[in-house]
Design an enzyme around this catalytic site. Structure first.
Site, PDB file in Angstrom:
ATOM      1  N   ARG A  67       0.817  -1.217   0.000  1.00  0.00           N
ATOM      2  CA  ARG A  67       0.000   0.000   0.000  1.00  0.00           C
ATOM      3  C   ARG A  67       0.848   1.263   0.000  1.00  0.00           C
ATOM      4  NH1 ARG A  67      -4.710  -1.064   4.313  1.00  0.00           N
ATOM      5  NH2 ARG A  67      -2.904  -1.499   5.625  1.00  0.00           N
ATOM      6  N   GLU A 104       6.005 -10.388  14.286  1.00  0.00           N
ATOM      7  CA  GLU A 104       5.409 -11.056  15.446  1.00  0.00           C
ATOM      8  C   GLU A 104       5.315 -12.564  15.220  1.00  0.00           C
ATOM      9  OE1 GLU A 104       1.650  -9.314  16.505  1.00  0.00           O
ATOM     10  OE2 GLU A 104       2.389  -7.327  16.011  1.00  0.00           O
TER      11      GLU A 104
END
Length: 183
Positions: A67, A104
């Site tokens: 994006r 993560e």
């Protein structure tokens, strides 16, 4: 924080849709597609980011996949400077510089064409959202390894509760981190 007016901030925020439980349960995804579909909001965003590039003396913009590409390319045109994509590993032809980073849930790698940056360049990194800061942190390392200077990092939205700013600050080395919206 930037000089974005309250009305511009409210316009941008009103065009960002929250999508609950996407891409997984418990996550609230910030969908910018309504903002991109609104020419007034998209123009306001482009103008605000271009102003930051000019203010901080950027000579090129690095847009982060995916994006960040959508935001960075029109900003580069508006600011009259070059655009250089940072892509996921294996997506750029020819010689690249690569940088791994931790997520993560594992690790990832991004790449850039180093020959597109010079020692004289001041690079503004542009992305849609600053979350944990891993991708942006890796891009700062790539920019420096390519021999260029970091002019700053500019994002549409910072998710303050994920502490990406704290992760990025050492790598910024005094360059600004500007978010048009912080939630």
């Amino acid at each position: 924080m930037t000089s974005t007016t309250g009305s511009t901030r409210e316009l941008l925020l009103s065009r960002i849709r929250d999508v609950a439980d996407y891409p997984k349960p418990g996550v609230v995804f910030k969908d910018i597609t309504p903002l991109l579909a609104d020419p007034v909001a998209f123009t306001a965003l482009t103008d605000a980011l271009a102003e930051l590039c000019v203010r901080h003396g950027a000579t090129k913009i690095v847009g982060l996949e995916a994006r960040g590409f959508i935001l960075a390319a029109p900003v580069a045109i508006r600011a009259g400077i070059g655009f250089v994509p940072v892509r996921k590993a294996g997506k750029l032809p020819g010689a690249t510089l690569a940088q791994s980073y931790e997520l993560e849930y594992g690790s990832a790698e991004i790449e850039i064409h180093a020959e597109d940056l010079t020692a004289e360049d001041r690079i503004m990194v542009i992305d849609d959202v600053l979350a944990t800061g891993g991708t942006a942190e890796a891009s700062l390392e790539l920019i420096r390894r390519a021999g260029a200077q970091v002019a700053g990092v500019s994002v549409l939205m910072e998710l303050g509760f994920l502490a990406g700013r704290a992760r990025l600050e050492p790598g910024l080395r005094g360059a600004p981190l500007e978010a048009l919206i912080t939630v």
